[in-house]
Design a protein around this motif. Sequence first.
Motif, PDB file in Angstrom:
ATOM      1  N   TYR A   1      52.288  -8.616 -86.324  1.00 53.38           N
ATOM      2  CA  TYR A   1      52.868  -8.924 -85.018  1.00 53.38           C
ATOM      3  C   TYR A   1      52.593 -10.384 -84.645  1.00 53.38           C
ATOM      4  O   TYR A   1      51.719 -11.056 -85.216  1.00 53.38           O
ATOM      5  CB  TYR A   1      52.290  -7.990 -83.951  1.00 53.38           C
ATOM      6  CG  TYR A   1      50.813  -8.181 -83.688  1.00 53.38           C
ATOM      7  CD1 TYR A   1      50.365  -8.951 -82.616  1.00 53.38           C
ATOM      8  CD2 TYR A   1      49.849  -7.602 -84.520  1.00 53.38           C
ATOM      9  CE1 TYR A   1      49.009  -9.139 -82.374  1.00 53.38           C
ATOM     10  CE2 TYR A   1      48.499  -7.783 -84.292  1.00 53.38           C
ATOM     11  CZ  TYR A   1      48.077  -8.552 -83.217  1.00 53.38           C
ATOM     12  OH  TYR A   1      46.743  -8.739 -82.994  1.00 53.38           O
ATOM     13  N   LEU A   2      53.359 -10.873 -83.651  1.00 48.97           N
ATOM     14  CA  LEU A   2      53.179 -12.225 -83.126  1.00 48.97           C
ATOM     15  C   LEU A   2      52.387 -12.170 -81.825  1.00 48.97           C
ATOM     16  O   LEU A   2      52.586 -11.277 -81.002  1.00 48.97           O
ATOM     17  CB  LEU A   2      54.533 -12.895 -82.870  1.00 48.97           C
ATOM     18  CG  LEU A   2      55.415 -13.153 -84.088  1.00 48.97           C
ATOM     19  CD1 LEU A   2      56.752 -13.755 -83.660  1.00 48.97           C
ATOM     20  CD2 LEU A   2      54.734 -14.069 -85.088  1.00 48.97           C
TER      21      LEU A   2
ATOM     22  N   LEU B   1      51.119 -15.318 -86.378  1.00 43.11           N
ATOM     23  CA  LEU B   1      51.262 -14.013 -87.011  1.00 43.11           C
ATOM     24  C   LEU B   1      49.882 -13.392 -87.221  1.00 43.11           C
ATOM     25  O   LEU B   1      48.979 -14.020 -87.779  1.00 43.11           O
ATOM     26  CB  LEU B   1      51.991 -14.142 -88.346  1.00 43.11           C
ATOM     27  CG  LEU B   1      52.259 -12.836 -89.107  1.00 43.11           C
ATOM     28  CD1 LEU B   1      53.153 -11.904 -88.282  1.00 43.11           C
ATOM     29  CD2 LEU B   1      52.903 -13.136 -90.461  1.00 43.11           C
ATOM     30  N   TRP B   2      49.759 -12.145 -86.757  1.00 40.49           N
ATOM     31  CA  TRP B   2      48.502 -11.413 -86.840  1.00 40.49           C
ATOM     32  C   TRP B   2      48.703 -10.121 -87.630  1.00 40.49           C
ATOM     33  O   TRP B   2      49.827  -9.644 -87.810  1.00 40.49           O
ATOM     34  CB  TRP B   2      47.994 -11.065 -85.437  1.00 40.49           C
ATOM     35  CG  TRP B   2      47.517 -12.243 -84.646  1.00 40.49           C
ATOM     36  CD1 TRP B   2      48.283 -13.229 -84.083  1.00 40.49           C
ATOM     37  CD2 TRP B   2      46.160 -12.553 -84.333  1.00 40.49           C
ATOM     38  NE1 TRP B   2      47.485 -14.139 -83.439  1.00 40.49           N
ATOM     39  CE2 TRP B   2      46.177 -13.758 -83.563  1.00 40.49           C
ATOM     40  CE3 TRP B   2      44.930 -11.953 -84.602  1.00 40.49           C
ATOM     41  CZ2 TRP B   2      45.009 -14.336 -83.083  1.00 40.49           C
ATOM     42  CZ3 TRP B   2      43.768 -12.533 -84.120  1.00 40.49           C
ATOM     43  CH2 TRP B   2      43.818 -13.719 -83.375  1.00 40.49           C
TER      44      TRP B   2
ATOM     45  N   SER C   1      43.209  -9.474 -87.525  1.00 39.62           N
ATOM     46  CA  SER C   1      42.970 -10.831 -88.030  1.00 39.62           C
ATOM     47  C   SER C   1      44.231 -11.673 -87.962  1.00 39.62           C
ATOM     48  O   SER C   1      45.354 -11.165 -88.058  1.00 39.62           O
ATOM     49  CB  SER C   1      42.452 -10.786 -89.465  1.00 39.62           C
ATOM     50  OG  SER C   1      43.386 -10.132 -90.317  1.00 39.62           O
ATOM     51  N   ILE C   2      44.030 -12.977 -87.820  1.00 38.46           N
ATOM     52  CA  ILE C   2      45.151 -13.909 -87.771  1.00 38.46           C
ATOM     53  C   ILE C   2      45.539 -14.310 -89.191  1.00 38.46           C
ATOM     54  O   ILE C   2      44.678 -14.478 -90.060  1.00 38.46           O
ATOM     55  CB  ILE C   2      44.784 -15.143 -86.909  1.00 38.46           C
ATOM     56  CG1 ILE C   2      46.039 -15.973 -86.605  1.00 38.46           C
ATOM     57  CG2 ILE C   2      43.695 -15.981 -87.565  1.00 38.46           C
ATOM     58  CD1 ILE C   2      45.810 -17.017 -85.513  1.00 38.46           C
ATOM     59  N   ILE C   3      46.833 -14.447 -89.427  1.00 35.93           N
ATOM     60  CA  ILE C   3      47.328 -14.796 -90.757  1.00 35.93           C
ATOM     61  C   ILE C   3      47.660 -16.283 -90.845  1.00 35.93           C
ATOM     62  O   ILE C   3      47.225 -16.976 -91.765  1.00 35.93           O
ATOM     63  CB  ILE C   3      48.568 -13.948 -91.119  1.00 35.93           C
ATOM     64  CG1 ILE C   3      48.159 -12.479 -91.255  1.00 35.93           C
ATOM     65  CG2 ILE C   3      49.224 -14.444 -92.411  1.00 35.93           C
ATOM     66  CD1 ILE C   3      49.320 -11.537 -91.492  1.00 35.93           C
ATOM     67  N   THR C   4      48.425 -16.783 -89.890  1.00 38.60           N
ATOM     68  CA  THR C   4      48.912 -18.165 -90.001  1.00 38.60           C
ATOM     69  C   THR C   4      47.927 -19.188 -89.446  1.00 38.60           C
ATOM     70  O   THR C   4      47.718 -20.239 -90.034  1.00 38.60           O
ATOM     71  CB  THR C   4      50.274 -18.313 -89.300  1.00 38.60           C
ATOM     72  OG1 THR C   4      50.226 -17.659 -88.023  1.00 38.60           O
ATOM     73  CG2 THR C   4      51.374 -17.675 -90.129  1.00 38.60           C
ATOM     74  N   ASN C   5      47.347 -18.964 -88.294  1.00 36.82           N
ATOM     75  CA  ASN C   5      46.254 -19.773 -87.743  1.00 36.82           C
ATOM     76  C   ASN C   5      46.554 -21.278 -87.735  1.00 36.82           C
ATOM     77  O   ASN C   5      45.784 -22.095 -88.254  1.00 36.82           O
ATOM     78  CB  ASN C   5      44.963 -19.520 -88.521  1.00 36.82           C
ATOM     79  CG  ASN C   5      43.743 -19.873 -87.697  1.00 36.82           C
ATOM     80  OD1 ASN C   5      43.820 -19.974 -86.468  1.00 36.82           O
ATOM     81  ND2 ASN C   5      42.620 -20.074 -88.355  1.00 36.82           N
ATOM     82  N   GLY C   6      47.676 -21.662 -87.135  1.00 36.75           N
ATOM     83  CA  GLY C   6      48.041 -23.077 -87.047  1.00 36.75           C
ATOM     84  C   GLY C   6      48.318 -23.498 -85.618  1.00 36.75           C
ATOM     85  O   GLY C   6      48.472 -22.663 -84.722  1.00 36.75           O
ATOM     86  N   ASN C   7      48.395 -24.781 -85.386  1.00 41.18           N
ATOM     87  CA  ASN C   7      48.713 -25.317 -84.054  1.00 41.18           C
ATOM     88  C   ASN C   7      50.224 -25.526 -83.923  1.00 41.18           C
ATOM     89  O   ASN C   7      50.713 -26.642 -83.746  1.00 41.18           O
ATOM     90  CB  ASN C   7      47.956 -26.621 -83.808  1.00 41.18           C
ATOM     91  CG  ASN C   7      46.468 -26.397 -83.685  1.00 41.18           C
ATOM     92  OD1 ASN C   7      46.020 -25.308 -83.328  1.00 41.18           O
ATOM     93  ND2 ASN C   7      45.685 -27.415 -83.981  1.00 41.18           N
TER      94      ASN C   7
ATOM     95  N   ILE D   1      55.356 -19.844 -83.930  1.00 42.29           N
ATOM     96  CA  ILE D   1      56.341 -19.139 -84.753  1.00 42.29           C
ATOM     97  C   ILE D   1      57.448 -18.653 -83.825  1.00 42.29           C
ATOM     98  O   ILE D   1      57.189 -18.052 -82.786  1.00 42.29           O
ATOM     99  CB  ILE D   1      55.696 -17.958 -85.495  1.00 42.29           C
ATOM    100  CG1 ILE D   1      54.728 -18.492 -86.568  1.00 42.29           C
ATOM    101  CG2 ILE D   1      56.758 -17.064 -86.129  1.00 42.29           C
ATOM    102  CD1 ILE D   1      53.964 -17.398 -87.291  1.00 42.29           C
ATOM    103  N   ASP D   2      58.661 -18.938 -84.208  1.00 38.21           N
ATOM    104  CA  ASP D   2      59.803 -18.551 -83.385  1.00 38.21           C
ATOM    105  C   ASP D   2      60.225 -17.121 -83.680  1.00 38.21           C
ATOM    106  O   ASP D   2      60.464 -16.328 -82.772  1.00 38.21           O
ATOM    107  CB  ASP D   2      60.972 -19.512 -83.644  1.00 38.21           C
ATOM    108  CG  ASP D   2      62.122 -19.290 -82.691  1.00 38.21           C
ATOM    109  OD1 ASP D   2      61.887 -19.284 -81.480  1.00 38.21           O
ATOM    110  OD2 ASP D   2      63.259 -19.118 -83.159  1.00 38.21           O
TER     111      ASP D   2
END
Length: 736
Positions: free
Chosen positions: A343-344, A353-354, A376-382, A385-386
């Motif tokens: 999920y977002l 994305l988590w 847990s978080i998958i993408t973990n960026g600043n 995600i659209d």
Amino acid sequence: MILKRIITIALVVIAANSYSQLTLEKIWNSREFTPKFVAGFKYLKDGVSYCQLDVNADKTFSYNKYNILTGSKISTIFSTEKLLVNGNQITVEGFEFNADESLVLITNGYEQMYRNSGKSNTYLFNIRNKKLTQISNKKIMYGTISPDGNKVAYVSDNNLFYFDIIKNKDVQITKDGEKNKIINGAVDWVYEEEFTMSKGFEWSNDGQYIAYYRFDETKVPEFSMDIYGSLYPKKETWKYPKAGEANSKVDVYIHKIGKKKSVRCETGSENDQYLPRIKWSDAGLIIQRLNRHQNKLEVLIAEPSKGKINVFYTEENKYYVDVNDLNIISLDRKYGYGNELYYLSEKKGFNQLWHKREGAIFGPEYGKSIIFNYDSIITNGNYDIDQYLGINNGLAYFTSGMNTPSERQLYSINLNTKELKQITTEPGWHSISFSPTFEYFVDNYSTLTNPSIVLIKDNNGQIIRTLEKNETLANKLASLNLGKVDFGSFTSSENVKLDYWRILPPNFDANKKYPVLFFVYGGPGYQTVKNAWAGGNYLWYQYMASKGYIIITIDNRGSGARGEEFKKMTYLQLGKYETQDYIEAAKYFGSQAYVAKDRIGVFGWSYGGFMASNCITKGAQYFKAAVAVAPVTNWRYYDNIYTERYMRTPQENPDGYDKNSPINHVDSIKGKYLLIHGTADDNVHFQNSVEMVKAMNDKNIPYDAEYYPNKNHGIAGGKTRLHLFTKITTFLENNL
């Protein structure tokens, strides 16, 4: 000879100019600049073929099967020449296949109800035996074939039915549906508008159950409007909950096929809450539950036989939680069980994305079980995600503007190594649709200056085939003398970086001074600084540029693709910071040597009309003219789901409502103000403009106004758009 040559050259120039000039007629009343699209495109279940609509030599239509890789025609799936009712061919407006593609549900004669809903004639066509069956003897809503291919569920007169294909009979599931009281199998106006949903039922994966919504609208206040065209206008009345007002009481029921009674899910419908999504999974029925403040989201799993629920996931936010489509996956194993959800969420400041997983693994060798429950978080960026598109072979696919907020590109991330890969590379805005097997995707992308190009690519981004290039339109655009478009940013006096795009007049001369017209929307999470084709709007901006105006839009605070704090800082104060940012933009561009700072105007529609009205009131010192189309002028007049998400209720936040509503600041107007509205606007009611006019009349404030009888929020149909933009253009030429 010289004279003849001069005349010939002059005629050529005149002919070229007559072709290459934009006109309002060409933009708004002809189809000269309409892009082509791929009609009837649908992936087929094998993942390597698709369906496309083709016109035959005899003017009939065929829906043909094509190979994705080669583009070669494989077969004709069905043709309109076989679709006969009383010997006459029927038209096809919409169609959907069943799971094994042996049946196709066909609709025509669509009658719109709200923005995304309506009723149609509905037919079932058996592709194998060529039999055509009409579902019901009247127009119905949301016809949907069951996964087992034996039934078609639909809504008629606020009740839910299904047609049994084998027994050739209708079965009525609910009987208490009544206009403006009870809705079964559909949703009410405000759910449809603000939760972007309309169909209110879902088949289970095995076709044995139907889950459906039941809305009790009894206590929701009614809104009405007149429809003109007869001696006595017809009055349309529907339930519309404004900010702070009562909502529908919403329940979810599960109906077992063959049973008489449905089971009510234990969602706590006695509470003031929302249930914005239902979806079947192998784990059961997924129901999303949101409190009225919309800052607590729960994901529930309902057991179908008794309606008992289990809370699988909970998220709370100090502002609000956005609703997304979700799918829970069962983890049934030989030695364990469990469920997982991708999920977002913005809970770490950016929309990322988590992965949520819970269950148990049994240890038969020592008689114990290991309980697991992690998130847990998958993408973990600043970056935001659209759109999350799905997972295949250990890769999660999503779109984002992580490098350039004005664009959308396709990315993948490896779930194990966390390796991030950009798949699309062409500058612009990419809309992605994967095949069922995720081997291929359709990439429909455009830029602000170029219409859509539609490509089929493999999942590494390599082009397989071109479906549509829109070359004819691109060449026509290239022949026009259009103004230069550029993207940039500036820093406001509050040290906020604000992005913009700008269209300069053709043959721009930096030594001259030009008026500026800002195009504004400004609503929460939205962007106007998009490198995406904007159709007639873009061409009108170019038309105005040809008249000597510089056209600019900015992504004010509150816009999307820049993290949660940038987007949600307008919370409880819609209009405050957005207007400040447009004032900052007027000051910044007004300081440029090529801008006539006393000739700055603003144009907006809907939320943009609200913003244009705020600019001419609260920003009266900086804006000479404003055009507001279908504006909200007082947030107390708008629906509760949208307004309360960002403002809470008027009872809780009266200052936030009143200080930022333009209706309370009309005495500040100094410039020219044009107010436009459709009288049949079921979204932003005509009431907004009527009350704004009353406020200006009461204080003797001059203004211009135009209203469009029986037109809704889009103000379109026939030559309406031509009339509308002729009015706007003339107003701006006379006052800016």
